[in-house]
Write a protein that holds these residues in place. Structure first.
Motif, PDB file in Angstrom:
ATOM      1  N   LYS A 127     -54.682  15.007 -16.151  1.00 47.28           N
ATOM      2  CA  LYS A 127     -55.134  16.185 -15.416  1.00 47.28           C
ATOM      3  C   LYS A 127     -55.043  15.973 -13.910  1.00 47.28           C
ATOM      4  O   LYS A 127     -54.781  16.917 -13.146  1.00 47.28           O
ATOM      5  N   VAL A 128     -55.240  14.737 -13.462  1.00 50.68           N
ATOM      6  CA  VAL A 128     -55.127  14.437 -12.032  1.00 50.68           C
ATOM      7  C   VAL A 128     -53.702  14.709 -11.545  1.00 50.68           C
ATOM      8  O   VAL A 128     -53.495  15.323 -10.489  1.00 50.68           O
ATOM      9  N   VAL A 129     -52.726  14.273 -12.328  1.00 52.12           N
ATOM     10  CA  VAL A 129     -51.323  14.517 -11.967  1.00 52.12           C
ATOM     11  C   VAL A 129     -51.031  16.014 -11.960  1.00 52.12           C
ATOM     12  O   VAL A 129     -50.399  16.538 -11.033  1.00 52.12           O
ATOM     13  N   GLU A 130     -51.505  16.717 -12.978  1.00 55.07           N
ATOM     14  CA  GLU A 130     -51.252  18.158 -13.085  1.00 55.07           C
ATOM     15  C   GLU A 130     -51.893  18.923 -11.926  1.00 55.07           C
ATOM     16  O   GLU A 130     -51.304  19.869 -11.384  1.00 55.07           O
ATOM     17  N   THR A 131     -53.077  18.526 -11.513  1.00 52.71           N
ATOM     18  CA  THR A 131     -53.758  19.183 -10.395  1.00 52.71           C
ATOM     19  C   THR A 131     -52.994  18.995  -9.097  1.00 52.71           C
ATOM     20  O   THR A 131     -52.835  19.928  -8.297  1.00 52.71           O
ATOM     21  N   ARG A 132     -52.499  17.774  -8.884  1.00 51.23           N
ATOM     22  CA  ARG A 132     -51.719  17.511  -7.671  1.00 51.23           C
ATOM     23  C   ARG A 132     -50.423  18.311  -7.669  1.00 51.23           C
ATOM     24  O   ARG A 132     -49.992  18.823  -6.619  1.00 51.23           O
ATOM     25  N   LEU A 133     -49.787  18.440  -8.811  1.00 52.39           N
ATOM     26  CA  LEU A 133     -48.546  19.212  -8.882  1.00 52.39           C
ATOM     27  C   LEU A 133     -48.809  20.687  -8.600  1.00 52.39           C
ATOM     28  O   LEU A 133     -48.015  21.357  -7.918  1.00 52.39           O
ATOM     29  N   ASN A 134     -49.901  21.215  -9.136  1.00 51.85           N
ATOM     30  CA  ASN A 134     -50.242  22.620  -8.879  1.00 51.85           C
ATOM     31  C   ASN A 134     -50.508  22.874  -7.402  1.00 51.85           C
ATOM     32  O   ASN A 134     -50.263  23.988  -6.906  1.00 51.85           O
ATOM     33  N   ALA A 135     -51.007  21.860  -6.708  1.00 57.46           N
ATOM     34  CA  ALA A 135     -51.253  21.988  -5.261  1.00 57.46           C
ATOM     35  C   ALA A 135     -50.009  21.670  -4.436  1.00 57.46           C
ATOM     36  O   ALA A 135     -50.092  21.643  -3.196  1.00 57.46           O
ATOM     37  N   LEU A 136     -48.873  21.417  -5.121  1.00 58.40           N
ATOM     38  CA  LEU A 136     -47.603  21.093  -4.472  1.00 58.40           C
ATOM     39  C   LEU A 136     -47.702  19.826  -3.633  1.00 58.40           C
ATOM     40  O   LEU A 136     -46.984  19.661  -2.638  1.00 58.40           O
TER      41      LEU A 136
ATOM     42  N   ALA B  84     -46.879  11.875  -7.752  1.00 57.65           N
ATOM     43  CA  ALA B  84     -46.016  10.771  -8.164  1.00 57.65           C
ATOM     44  C   ALA B  84     -46.783   9.455  -8.179  1.00 57.65           C
ATOM     45  O   ALA B  84     -46.611   8.627  -9.089  1.00 57.65           O
ATOM     46  N   ALA B  85     -47.658   9.240  -7.183  1.00 55.52           N
ATOM     47  CA  ALA B  85     -48.446   8.010  -7.143  1.00 55.52           C
ATOM     48  C   ALA B  85     -49.376   7.918  -8.341  1.00 55.52           C
ATOM     49  O   ALA B  85     -49.502   6.857  -8.965  1.00 55.52           O
ATOM     50  N   ASN B  86     -50.029   9.032  -8.686  1.00 54.84           N
ATOM     51  CA  ASN B  86     -50.904   9.028  -9.862  1.00 54.84           C
ATOM     52  C   ASN B  86     -50.109   8.814 -11.142  1.00 54.84           C
ATOM     53  O   ASN B  86     -50.594   8.175 -12.078  1.00 54.84           O
ATOM     54  N   ALA B  87     -48.888   9.351 -11.196  1.00 57.89           N
ATOM     55  CA  ALA B  87     -48.041   9.134 -12.363  1.00 57.89           C
ATOM     56  C   ALA B  87     -47.662   7.662 -12.496  1.00 57.89           C
ATOM     57  O   ALA B  87     -47.636   7.114 -13.606  1.00 57.89           O
ATOM     58  N   VAL B  88     -47.371   7.003 -11.375  1.00 52.65           N
ATOM     59  CA  VAL B  88     -47.029   5.584 -11.396  1.00 52.65           C
ATOM     60  C   VAL B  88     -48.232   4.758 -11.835  1.00 52.65           C
ATOM     61  O   VAL B  88     -48.105   3.819 -12.642  1.00 52.65           O
ATOM     62  N   ILE B  89     -49.417   5.098 -11.321  1.00 53.39           N
ATOM     63  CA  ILE B  89     -50.637   4.381 -11.726  1.00 53.39           C
ATOM     64  C   ILE B  89     -50.887   4.567 -13.221  1.00 53.39           C
ATOM     65  O   ILE B  89     -51.202   3.605 -13.942  1.00 53.39           O
ATOM     66  N   LEU B  90     -50.730   5.799 -13.695  1.00 54.09           N
ATOM     67  CA  LEU B  90     -50.919   6.079 -15.115  1.00 54.09           C
ATOM     68  C   LEU B  90     -49.920   5.298 -15.961  1.00 54.09           C
ATOM     69  O   LEU B  90     -50.270   4.737 -17.007  1.00 54.09           O
ATOM     70  N   LEU B  91     -48.671   5.245 -15.520  1.00 56.76           N
ATOM     71  CA  LEU B  91     -47.649   4.487 -16.242  1.00 56.76           C
ATOM     72  C   LEU B  91     -47.998   3.007 -16.281  1.00 56.76           C
ATOM     73  O   LEU B  91     -47.847   2.343 -17.326  1.00 56.76           O
ATOM     74  N   ALA B  92     -48.477   2.472 -15.150  1.00 61.58           N
ATOM     75  CA  ALA B  92     -48.824   1.052 -15.093  1.00 61.58           C
ATOM     76  C   ALA B  92     -49.972   0.726 -16.049  1.00 61.58           C
ATOM     77  O   ALA B  92     -49.933  -0.274 -16.779  1.00 61.58           O
TER      78      ALA B  92
END
Length: 313
Positions: free
Chosen positions: A271-280, A286-294
């Motif tokens: 949800k953190v990634v989705e919220t950031r994307l909605n706010a453009l 991308a940073a949250n996606a990398v953290i989530l992937l790690a």
């Protein structure tokens, strides 16, 4: 040895070997045979992942991304974490909450999935019946995840069928509020959606177990629980680990189920990634996606240490 005494696996292996020799004979090397899949993997996974990592180190403002190196998107996520100790900052609380749901869903799907796979593998004697019942398990996948989630709302809502039944049976005096838009409903929806991802690999591992080993254990005086714990579970570990990887990785990145079944009141890493994307705000997303992937990769590595899946398969 007669032709009828040759087992099917032996024939299959001989056919595969002949096919490989045929390819070698016409001069097609192995790397060239794997190139189509390698190109698909490169263009649709490796390159997008590299771009996400690059963008995560870009700067940004309210209007645009600025292609200059900065760790701002990462430091902002963990800002104040050390100051608030022993209390957790927002991002850490979010990941702890997501990990809690991962564990609950993993445990429930493992228990249900293992039970179903065990019943199909060891209590259904007919191979045809096994396949029919296995296909029955796939029926929920004929509809979309969203429809299957929404179907719980008329059941679990304040005026839903479950509350109606509880009120008519005089079990409760007023509708139960925590059945819907709560951690319970989120966990229930996840279990409903992803149990099949646990059934398939465990069932596949159990079907590889030689039934003569089970018979030998019973002949040696082992009880049903001893046979299950000392024989079937150890031999089913590859399927358990593969199913666990499926379930954990999906739950870690999910945000739709948290929104629909949690009433947008439960935070999650996805949800953190989705919220950031909605706010453009693409660099923080991308940073949250990398953290989530790690974090997800760390969980997969930990699971792989329990069983070397590649070696077992």
């Amino acid at each position: 040895m007669t032709a009828t005494s040759i087992s099917t696996p032996t024939v299959s292996r001989a056919t595969d070997t002949a096919a490989r020799r045929g390819l070698d004979r016409v001069g097609v090397p192995g790397w060239l045979q794997a190139m189509p899949f390698g190109l698909v993997f490169l263009f649709f996974f490796v390159i997008p992942l590299i771009l996400v990592v690059i963008v995560s180190f870009w700067d940004y403002n309210d209007f645009e991304m600025l292609p200059s190196f900065t760790t701002r998107s990462y430091t902002e996520n963990f800002e104040g974490c050390l100051v608030k100790l022993p209390d957790l900052c927002t991002i850490l609380r979010t990941y702890v909450s997501t990990a809690k749901f991962c564990f609950i869903v993993w445990l429930t799907t493992l228990i249900i999935g293992f039970t179903i796979a065990y019943f199909l593998a060891f209590h259904v004697r007919s191979a045809t019946t096994q396949m029919v019942l296995f296909l029955v398990c796939t029926i929920p996948f004929w509809t979309s995840n969203v429809i299957r989630m929404i179907s719980w709302i008329p059941l679990l809502g304040r005026n839903g069928l479950v509350n109606e039944a509880l009120l008519r049976a005089h079990i409760v005096d007023k509708p139960v509020e925590w059945l819907l838009y709560s951690p319970f409903s989120v966990s229930l929806a996840f279990t409903h959606l992803f149990t099949f991802f646990m059934v398939v690999p465990i069932f596949n591992s159990m079907m590889r177990i030689d039934k003569r080993l089970v018979e030998a254990a019973y002949d040696a005086g082992a009880s049903g629980w001893q046979t299950l714990w000392n024989l079937i579970i150890p031999l089913s570990k590859p399927g358990i680990v593969i199913g666990s990887i499926f379930v954990v990785t999906i739950v870690m990145g999910d945000f739709i189920t948290f929104d629909v079944m949690g009433g947008e009141q439960i935070a999650s890493a996805g949800k953190v990634v989705e919220t950031r994307l909605n706010a453009l705000q693409f660099p923080p997303a991308a940073a949250n996606a990398v953290i989530l992937l790690a974090v997800t990769l760390l969980i997969i590595v930990a699971l792989n240490r329990v069983v070397d899946v590649q070696k077992e398969l």
